[in-house]
Design a protein around this motif. Structure first.
Motif, PDB file in Angstrom:
ATOM      1  N   UNK A 163       3.141   6.629  -6.837  1.00  0.00           N
ATOM      2  CA  UNK A 163       2.209   7.507  -7.411  1.00  0.00           C
ATOM      3  C   UNK A 163       2.737   8.952  -7.111  1.00  0.00           C
ATOM      4  N   UNK A 164       3.417   9.399  -6.170  1.00  0.00           N
ATOM      5  CA  UNK A 164       3.692  10.727  -5.916  1.00  0.00           C
ATOM      6  C   UNK A 164       5.154  10.842  -6.070  1.00  0.00           C
ATOM      7  N   UNK A 165       5.749   9.955  -6.677  1.00  0.00           N
ATOM      8  CA  UNK A 165       7.382  10.130  -6.543  1.00  0.00           C
ATOM      9  C   UNK A 165       8.241  10.471  -5.411  1.00  0.00           C
ATOM     10  N   UNK A 166       7.778   9.518  -4.662  1.00  0.00           N
ATOM     11  CA  UNK A 166       8.571   9.847  -3.093  1.00  0.00           C
ATOM     12  C   UNK A 166       9.598   8.854  -2.921  1.00  0.00           C
ATOM     13  N   UNK A 167      10.485   8.988  -2.735  1.00  0.00           N
ATOM     14  CA  UNK A 167      11.929   7.977  -2.632  1.00  0.00           C
ATOM     15  C   UNK A 167      12.145   7.563  -1.233  1.00  0.00           C
ATOM     16  N   UNK A 168      11.127   6.766  -0.817  1.00  0.00           N
ATOM     17  CA  UNK A 168      10.978   6.178   0.665  1.00  0.00           C
ATOM     18  C   UNK A 168      10.805   4.717   0.587  1.00  0.00           C
ATOM     19  N   UNK A 169      11.210   3.772   1.493  1.00  0.00           N
ATOM     20  CA  UNK A 169      10.863   2.526   1.388  1.00  0.00           C
ATOM     21  C   UNK A 169       9.467   2.255   1.950  1.00  0.00           C
ATOM     22  N   UNK A 187       0.902  -1.132  -0.101  1.00  0.00           N
ATOM     23  CA  UNK A 187       0.105   0.089  -0.048  1.00  0.00           C
ATOM     24  C   UNK A 187       0.871   1.259   0.075  1.00  0.00           C
ATOM     25  N   UNK A 188       1.868   1.248   0.737  1.00  0.00           N
ATOM     26  CA  UNK A 188       2.675   2.692   0.968  1.00  0.00           C
ATOM     27  C   UNK A 188       3.615   2.395  -0.358  1.00  0.00           C
ATOM     28  N   UNK A 189       4.144   1.467  -0.927  1.00  0.00           N
ATOM     29  CA  UNK A 189       4.988   1.308  -2.056  1.00  0.00           C
ATOM     30  C   UNK A 189       4.031   2.037  -3.257  1.00  0.00           C
TER      31      UNK A 189
END
Ligand SMILES: [Mg+2]
Length: 240
Positions: free
Chosen positions: A77-83, A70-72
């Motif tokens: 979708x928002x181009x956020x570079x987080x695991x 879900x968070x991946x």
């Protein structure tokens, strides 16, 4: 209403206010990582999460796929570079800390305990989160135990979930068991498959009649039915 020996209770939006816990946990986890906790970002999370849970309820995916992706999906979708998988653990840690009972939940469980009815939480979800919230809510003082799909190895509405839960609960006659919950897809459909009576909590009271045995708008209303129609006598009050 007949006498029931065992009542199975759904957790989220039945005994516990999941929406409030979820909002608090999302806000804490997002803010901890400098992410917005409102607007389109929050709305997108709910769309993704709701879609995954709906597929899980239909048996199309395993619960693990929800928590793993879900968070991946959101960050992608928002181009956020987080695991996203690691973030899910952070979110679940926060979620475990927030437990709010639904209106009337404590009174309902206390009354049933006074009536000698055995009560168990029967919930889909992640064991460590649901058990932590159950303990923090204070409901564990009134109930015999909690069954979480992750540990049972099956989830509502699967008949296997109910077979395993009722076996652990001492194999009461199915006619003497009532499942109470807010989800027709999980709680009512599952109870029907298991051959037990069901009570649907429908706060709006606007839907068409369905497969449920009883339909109430709240646990307070169901408590009144137990007190006045169950043949238990009306001398039992909410006070210990
Ligand atoms: Mg629920």
């Amino acid at each position: 209403m007949k006498r029931y020996e065992v009542v199975l209770l759904d957790a989220d939006q039945t005994l516990l206010d999941f929406r409030r816990s979820e909002a608090d946990a999302l806000q804490a986890a997002f803010e901890q990582n400098g992410l917005p906790a409102d607007g389109e970002f929050l709305a997108a999370y709910h769309r993704i999460n709701d879609g995954l849970w709906a597929r899980d309820n239909r048996g199309e995916i395993a619960q693990r796929e929800i928590t793993d992706t879900r968070f991946v999906r959101l960050f992608s979708a928002f181009g956020i570079d987080l695991d996203g998988r690691a973030f899910n653990d952070v979110y679940l840690d926060h979620l475990s800390r927030f437990a709010y009972t639904m209106p009337g939940a404590i009174e309902f469980c206390r009354t049933l305990r006074e009536m000698g009815v055995r009560q168990y939480v029967a919930t889909n979800g992640i064991a460590r989160v649901q058990k932590s919230r159950y303990k923090r809510s204070g409901l564990d003082a009134y109930m015999q135990g909690i069954f979480v799909s992750e540990e049972v190895g099956a989830g509502k509405p699967d008949k296997l979930f109910f077979d395993r839960v009722l076996h652990e609960a001492g194999d009461p006659p199915r006619k003497k068991v009532l499942m109470v919950g807010d989800s027709r897809a999980a709680d009512i459909a599952g109870g029907v498959r298991a051959g037990i009576d069901t009570c649907w909590i429908d706060p709006d009271g606007t839907a068409e009649n369905g497969a449920e045995t009883y339909r109430v708008r709240s646990l307070a209303q169901l408590r009144t039915i137990f007190l006045t129609e169950a043949g238990y006598g009306t001398d039992i009050t909410a006070n210990p």
